[in-house]
Design a protein around this motif. Structure first.
Motif, PDB file in Angstrom:
ATOM      1  N   ASP A 185      11.973  -6.671   1.459  1.00 38.02           N
ATOM      2  CA  ASP A 185      11.615  -8.093   1.569  1.00 38.02           C
ATOM      3  C   ASP A 185      10.101  -8.274   1.456  1.00 38.02           C
ATOM      4  O   ASP A 185       9.616  -9.206   0.797  1.00 38.02           O
ATOM      5  CB  ASP A 185      12.112  -8.652   2.903  1.00 38.02           C
ATOM      6  N   SER A 186       9.382  -7.369   2.097  1.00 35.86           N
ATOM      7  CA  SER A 186       7.920  -7.445   2.025  1.00 35.86           C
ATOM      8  C   SER A 186       7.431  -7.226   0.597  1.00 35.86           C
ATOM      9  O   SER A 186       6.546  -7.937   0.110  1.00 35.86           O
ATOM     10  CB  SER A 186       7.299  -6.392   2.949  1.00 35.86           C
ATOM     11  N   LEU A 187       8.036  -6.261  -0.058  1.00 44.32           N
ATOM     12  CA  LEU A 187       7.643  -6.004  -1.456  1.00 44.32           C
ATOM     13  C   LEU A 187       7.955  -7.211  -2.341  1.00 44.32           C
ATOM     14  O   LEU A 187       7.175  -7.565  -3.226  1.00 44.32           O
ATOM     15  CB  LEU A 187       8.380  -4.768  -1.989  1.00 44.32           C
ATOM     16  N   ARG A 188       9.085  -7.861  -2.077  1.00 41.40           N
ATOM     17  CA  ARG A 188       9.467  -9.027  -2.874  1.00 41.40           C
ATOM     18  C   ARG A 188       8.486 -10.184  -2.648  1.00 41.40           C
ATOM     19  O   ARG A 188       8.118 -10.880  -3.597  1.00 41.40           O
ATOM     20  CB  ARG A 188      10.898  -9.438  -2.506  1.00 41.40           C
ATOM     21  N   ASN A 202       0.823  -1.210   0.000  1.00 40.46           N
ATOM     22  CA  ASN A 202       0.000   0.000   0.000  1.00 40.46           C
ATOM     23  C   ASN A 202       0.857   1.259   0.000  1.00 40.46           C
ATOM     24  O   ASN A 202       0.526   2.246  -0.672  1.00 40.46           O
ATOM     25  CB  ASN A 202      -0.930   0.008   1.226  1.00 40.46           C
ATOM     26  N   ALA A 203       1.915   1.225   0.761  1.00 44.03           N
ATOM     27  CA  ALA A 203       2.806   2.389   0.806  1.00 44.03           C
ATOM     28  C   ALA A 203       3.454   2.614  -0.559  1.00 44.03           C
ATOM     29  O   ALA A 203       3.574   3.757  -1.031  1.00 44.03           O
ATOM     30  CB  ALA A 203       3.865   2.192   1.890  1.00 44.03           C
ATOM     31  N   MET A 204       3.858   1.551  -1.189  1.00 39.75           N
ATOM     32  CA  MET A 204       4.507   1.725  -2.497  1.00 39.75           C
ATOM     33  C   MET A 204       3.530   2.277  -3.530  1.00 39.75           C
ATOM     34  O   MET A 204       3.912   3.044  -4.417  1.00 39.75           O
ATOM     35  CB  MET A 204       5.098   0.401  -2.997  1.00 39.75           C
ATOM     36  N   LEU A 211      11.836   1.452  -7.467  1.00 40.51           N
ATOM     37  CA  LEU A 211      11.849   0.584  -6.289  1.00 40.51           C
ATOM     38  C   LEU A 211      11.440  -0.844  -6.664  1.00 40.51           C
ATOM     39  O   LEU A 211      12.030  -1.821  -6.169  1.00 40.51           O
ATOM     40  CB  LEU A 211      10.895   1.150  -5.235  1.00 40.51           C
ATOM     41  N   HIS A 212      10.481  -0.961  -7.528  1.00 40.77           N
ATOM     42  CA  HIS A 212      10.031  -2.292  -7.947  1.00 40.77           C
ATOM     43  C   HIS A 212      11.153  -3.043  -8.681  1.00 40.77           C
ATOM     44  O   HIS A 212      11.410  -4.213  -8.385  1.00 40.77           O
ATOM     45  CB  HIS A 212       8.813  -2.157  -8.866  1.00 40.77           C
ATOM     46  N   LEU A 213      11.792  -2.373  -9.611  1.00 45.08           N
ATOM     47  CA  LEU A 213      12.816  -3.057 -10.419  1.00 45.08           C
ATOM     48  C   LEU A 213      14.030  -3.449  -9.571  1.00 45.08           C
ATOM     49  O   LEU A 213      14.619  -4.503  -9.780  1.00 45.08           O
ATOM     50  CB  LEU A 213      13.241  -2.162 -11.592  1.00 45.08           C
ATOM     51  N   ILE A 214      14.361  -2.600  -8.597  1.00 43.90           N
ATOM     52  CA  ILE A 214      15.546  -2.902  -7.788  1.00 43.90           C
ATOM     53  C   ILE A 214      15.213  -3.880  -6.660  1.00 43.90           C
ATOM     54  O   ILE A 214      15.967  -4.818  -6.396  1.00 43.90           O
ATOM     55  CB  ILE A 214      16.163  -1.588  -7.263  1.00 43.90           C
ATOM     56  N   ALA A 215      14.072  -3.695  -6.033  1.00 42.25           N
ATOM     57  CA  ALA A 215      13.737  -4.558  -4.892  1.00 42.25           C
ATOM     58  C   ALA A 215      13.148  -5.894  -5.337  1.00 42.25           C
ATOM     59  O   ALA A 215      13.514  -6.941  -4.797  1.00 42.25           O
ATOM     60  CB  ALA A 215      12.751  -3.835  -3.973  1.00 42.25           C
ATOM     61  N   CYS A 216      12.279  -5.872  -6.328  1.00 45.15           N
ATOM     62  CA  CYS A 216      11.570  -7.100  -6.715  1.00 45.15           C
ATOM     63  C   CYS A 216      12.256  -7.838  -7.859  1.00 45.15           C
ATOM     64  O   CYS A 216      12.405  -9.052  -7.812  1.00 45.15           O
ATOM     65  CB  CYS A 216      10.135  -6.761  -7.098  1.00 45.15           C
ATOM     66  N   GLU A 217      12.660  -7.110  -8.884  1.00 44.47           N
ATOM     67  CA  GLU A 217      13.338  -7.755 -10.012  1.00 44.47           C
ATOM     68  C   GLU A 217      14.840  -7.880  -9.771  1.00 44.47           C
ATOM     69  O   GLU A 217      15.527  -8.536 -10.542  1.00 44.47           O
ATOM     70  CB  GLU A 217      13.091  -6.966 -11.306  1.00 44.47           C
ATOM     71  N   GLU A 218      15.326  -7.246  -8.752  1.00 43.35           N
ATOM     72  CA  GLU A 218      16.736  -7.310  -8.358  1.00 43.35           C
ATOM     73  C   GLU A 218      17.672  -6.891  -9.495  1.00 43.35           C
ATOM     74  O   GLU A 218      18.702  -7.509  -9.738  1.00 43.35           O
ATOM     75  CB  GLU A 218      17.081  -8.705  -7.838  1.00 43.35           C
TER      76      GLU A 218
END
Lengths: 174, 185
Positions: free
Chosen positions: B14-17, A104-106, A117-124
């Protein structure tokens, strides 16, 4: 290259979902990106290059879709409109609640910060790879990432002061 | 940025992942997309195959034979023109020789012929008679032989070259150029 395409389908779909938040539109965007990769033929041979290329195509398709509808990509909030509705410390929540709050914050982040943030945190992805996908400079990626992290901390930990240089300057001006 | 911020960033990401990994597509949609990808791949491969077949390959034997035929035709035409030219040249040489002889006879009549007129008033009666001219215009038998015309013409030319100091040669060349590849232009 074509043998790797099924492996990228889920990643492409997830990025499309991240951008538009709509299941059917995300399916259309992801499908079009995959078909464009097929038509591109053997021009992209390296797996990492294919991954970046696909994410970039999805980003462009999303922007084209917004342009065709006369809409700007959704900007949930601007830098000065941080909604601080989180009152309980993050450490005291369950994992499920943490995840929901983080998502929700994102969603409240401006589009560029959200994508970085998505590409760096989730897609690494690395900073340079993220810059390639979003077609911005690595310095802009670093700046957006710094501001996004500060705002996420601020939203999820209310006692955290905002460290955004932009906001600090704005506060100083006021 | 302190350690607490770093830890919080790590917790948030980590939560987002985790949330990201929970996003799944519909299986029916994925299977439809993958089958469409396979279909596109098959089409692109068939197009590639068509392109390969459209590319020029090595020339067929039929075309090679046509080239050989063209070369042979050109050579035959050249030889024929050379033969005709030789015969024509031989006839011209003989005619020139006869004309010279006629002039010589007209200016210096033989002693057995009538001399009632002055040499400068040479009348046709002082020249060779028609049968004599007709006989003298006949080509040598070795030139007239049609089967050996080229050889005869060459022999005649060799004789003339060895016996006369001044001699004009007309060479008739084939007018159909032949290039190395054998194509006639």
């Amino acid at each position: 290259m074509h043998d790797q395409l099924p492996d990228h389908l889920l990643r492409v779909y997830r990025f499309a979902m991240h951008l538009c938040g709509d299941q059917h539109l995300a399916e259309d965007l992801a499908q079009e990106a995959m078909l464009r990769a097929v038509r591109a033929g053997g021009r992209i041979n390296e797996p990492l290059a294919l991954k970046i290329w696909l994410l970039r195509v999805v980003e462009n398709l999303w922007r084209d879709w917004c342009r065709s509808k006369g809409r700007r990509p959704v900007e949930a909030m601007c830098d000065t409109e941080i909604v601080q509705e989180q009152t309980e410390p993050l450490e005291h929540m369950t994992q499920h609640e943490e995840v929901a709050l983080a998502v929700n914050a994102m969603r409240r982040l401006p589009e560029r910060q959200r994508s970085v943030l998505h590409l760096i945190a989730c897609e690494e992805l690395t900073v340079s790879e993220t810059a390639e996908v979003l077609q911005i400079t690595p310095e802009a990626v670093r700046s957006s990432l710094s501001v996004a992290r500060a705002q996420m901390r601020s939203m999820l930990r209310p006692d955290q002061p905002i460290e955004s240089p932009h906001l600090q300057n704005k506060d100083r001006a006021e | 940025m302190n350690d607490a911020d770093d830890n919080l960033n790590k917790t948030i990401e980590d939560s987002l992942r985790q949330a990201h990994q929970q996003v799944q597509y519909r299986p029916e949609w994925a299977s439809r997309v993958l089958s469409q990808i396979s279909s596109e791949l098959e089409q692109s491969r068939s197009v590639d195959g068509t392109l390969v077949t459209l590319q020029p390959v090595s020339p067929s034997p039929k075309r090679s034979w046509s080239k050989v035929t063209a070369m042979a035709t050109g050579l035959a035409a050249g030889l024929l023109l050379a033969a005709v030219g030789s015969v024509f040249l031989a006839r011209s040489m003989n005619r020139k020789e006869l004309d010279d002889a006629a002039n010589s006879v007209a200016n210096n009549p033989p002693s057995g012929l009538p001399t009632d007129t002055a040499p400068q008033d040479a009348s046709p009666s002082n020249a060779l008679t028609e049968p004599q001219l007709a006989k003298s215009e006949e080509l040598p038998s070795d030139v007239v032989e049609s089967d050996d015309s080229v050889t005869a013409g060459a022999g005649y030319l060799a004789t003339k070259l060895s016996s006369e100091a001044e001699f004009e040669i007309y060479v008739v060349l084939p007018t159909m150029p032949i290039n190395i590849a054998g194509n006639t232009k």
